[in-house]
Design an enzyme around this catalytic site. Sequence first.
Site, PDB file in Angstrom:
ATOM      1  N   GLU A 110      11.070   7.736 -15.894  1.00  0.00           N
ATOM      2  CA  GLU A 110      11.736   9.334 -15.610  1.00  0.00           C
ATOM      3  C   GLU A 110      12.112   9.488 -14.269  1.00  0.00           C
ATOM      4  O   GLU A 110      13.334  10.042 -14.026  1.00  0.00           O
ATOM      5  CB  GLU A 110      10.554  10.334 -16.126  1.00  0.00           C
ATOM      6  CG  GLU A 110      10.330  10.263 -17.404  1.00  0.00           C
ATOM      7  CD  GLU A 110       9.382   9.293 -17.817  1.00  0.00           C
ATOM      8  OE1 GLU A 110       8.888   8.470 -17.109  1.00  0.00           O
ATOM      9  OE2 GLU A 110       9.310   9.118 -19.185  1.00  0.00           O
ATOM     10  N   GLY A 157       0.735  -1.314   0.173  1.00  0.00           N
ATOM     11  CA  GLY A 157       0.049   0.008   0.054  1.00  0.00           C
ATOM     12  C   GLY A 157       0.831   1.261  -0.008  1.00  0.00           C
ATOM     13  O   GLY A 157       1.257   1.655   1.134  1.00  0.00           O
ATOM     14  N   GLU A 216      12.883  -4.201  -4.353  1.00  0.00           N
ATOM     15  CA  GLU A 216      11.845  -4.504  -5.382  1.00  0.00           C
ATOM     16  C   GLU A 216      12.203  -4.269  -6.826  1.00  0.00           C
ATOM     17  O   GLU A 216      11.681  -4.788  -7.684  1.00  0.00           O
ATOM     18  CB  GLU A 216      10.820  -3.401  -4.976  1.00  0.00           C
ATOM     19  CG  GLU A 216       9.549  -3.438  -5.762  1.00  0.00           C
ATOM     20  CD  GLU A 216       8.411  -2.510  -5.293  1.00  0.00           C
ATOM     21  OE1 GLU A 216       8.469  -2.034  -4.226  1.00  0.00           O
ATOM     22  OE2 GLU A 216       7.512  -1.895  -6.039  1.00  0.00           O
ATOM     23  N   SER A 228       1.083   3.843  -3.273  1.00  0.00           N
ATOM     24  CA  SER A 228       0.501   4.918  -4.180  1.00  0.00           C
ATOM     25  C   SER A 228      -0.874   5.425  -3.750  1.00  0.00           C
ATOM     26  O   SER A 228      -1.408   4.401  -3.058  1.00  0.00           O
ATOM     27  CB  SER A 228       0.518   4.643  -5.586  1.00  0.00           C
ATOM     28  OG  SER A 228       1.717   4.300  -6.052  1.00  0.00           O
TER      29      SER A 228
END
Lengths: 378, 322
Positions: free
Chosen positions: A365, A130, A247, A132
């Site tokens: 980006e 959890g 990750e 974003s």
Amino acid sequence: MQTFATERLEWPATARDLRRRVRELVAAHGVHDPVARANCWARPDPEFSRKLAAEGFIGMIWPKEYGGHERTALERYVVLEELLAMGAPVGAHWIADRQTGSLLLRYGSEEAKRRWVPGMARGEVFACIGLSEPNAGSDLASVKTSARRDGSDWIVTGQKVWTTNAHLAHVMIALVRTESGSERNQGLSQFIIPMDTPGVTVRPIIDLTGGHDFNEVFLEEVRLPASALVGKQGNGWQQVTAELSLERSGPERYLSSMALLVELIRYAETARSPALNELVGRLAAETWTLRLMSASLACKIARGEDPALEATMVKDLGNSFEQAIPELVQAAVDVDSCGPEDLGLVLCYLLQVSPSFSLRGGTREILRGIIARGLGLR
Amino acid sequence: MTEEQRLLADMADNLFGSLGPDACLERDWQAMEDVALPGLLLAEDLGGSGGSWEDALVAFRLAGYHALALPLPEAVIAAGLAGRGRARGTIASGVQGTIRDGTFSGTISGICFGLGADFVVAPCPEGGSMVIEATDLSMVSHRNLAGESRETATAQEARIERLRPDVFALGAFARVAQIAGALDSALARSVTYANERQQFGRALARFQAVQQNLAIFACEAAAANCAAMGAAQALARGAACFEIAAAKLRANRAVGIGAALAHQVHGAIGFTMEYPLHRLTRRLWTWRSEFGNDSRWAGALGAGIVARGADAFWPDLTALTD
């Protein structure tokens, strides 16, 4: 200037045996749909997760005390790359194995560790992340989900989005603002939230392929005990940042389109086309290089290093490669995306899902901004 | 790096750095001999250092980093293959001709700094490599893209010694290592330039477009370096046909992206003869096709993979390292 410390790789002596066991397990389970083999770490299959766990292939580097197997990081890497190359449906347990278990082992309360980690190692407990929120995507520091103290409990209120597998997970690790009025990455903490806690609601988000990975998760006055705090209160940002290296550093970051490369080779076997052979050669060269780079991350992590910059570079290179394969195949082969050839069907799926490769786990980006900072440019 | 490799790196870094792209073969080759560098791969009982391909990588990469205008990698490979430590040998990339009774008749091309070399190790038309004396070759000299000397030579029933190793592949390995070094050097220059050059009231480095481009460049340089290391490790285990092909392809790709971005960041000044960027980029561009361009290596690598079949691809790939 050398931005990526190259090193000689020593593969474990057990590698061959581990690969053979993984291949046998996956073959026995059967992944007959070639499309299912593509992007396979997004595909949940709880039955397969349990079988894999029974073989000792989940929680490989965790302590035996908590259900792990105390194998080496490179042995784990060998198992992971075999699973992905074979297109095994590892999606259900992937997050727990990759990061949540390790997070709990490092920062969780003893109660949380005992309650959740053994189940993760058995392939029975699944996790989601959890992070974003509707207004906090790439700008994670602007999270608003908050928690307030109530006696020794915490009450959490807010909303998370793009939560992969929230609909299957048993727990969510949530980044939450615990210091009221705190700004940006200050005053954040991590909580482990059982998904069946009252106040937790999950709503599916269907992606453009018709697939269901993402969810919205609503947290309405969710009451948690003190033991649900993971790590130190206020230390959430540092903990999340360390988790990001885990990750971003795995072989899944370059193998998502592997199934298409394999189908391309299969197609080329009868096509007898020098142009197709050359395409295969170029894609093989990239695969070989990315494998070395990815494996060297595992070596560094095994030594206790945190190769955050290198992991970011490998993820960016890997994602670009995963996205390039469908385009190049479509340009080189006159194949119908409706099928019946496997090549067309896999191509059809990957073309559509490929934008997500450079969005998930760190938008391109943002990754390049991190690399630029690592070069001393900002 | 081992301690010995660190010492080698320090020595080569200083030496190559002082010579660089202005090195002159006639004047400066002795400096290579003085530190016994050409014998890096030559067996110890033949007077060499008995070094490994990973040691060679250290030296070759630094030769690329400093745009060294001396055929050191070529001499190292030639000495190691031919088992000769006395005088400078070199390597060639092209051959056309026939073998008869232990002699070669035909043309050898792409001889690297052939003038003044004592012997040439060239690809053999019947496989493997062949050593041929310079005195048996009539050479015509050219300048390549980077302004370095490359010779074409004809031979008529020149006596040869045949060798099993593939000099073309080893030449490709050298170029991969040099590309890795040159890209790192061009990247360092580009980062420095972006941090120093000011426009619109701030350093170029503050602009996201520039940051993103240099990030891409850094990833390519990293990939080329990892590919070089992978190939060097593979050469220690065997002929490394797959790995050299893959490494050259990966390095070639990195050249295209890296050289272009280096020039973009530097603007017009980087395009001048006076500014030293071209010493690196012109070498990068020529190295991209020397000892095998994309088509050559991709075709060979791909044909081999396709012949083995789709289901063998991944097992074969992992078997290379297990």
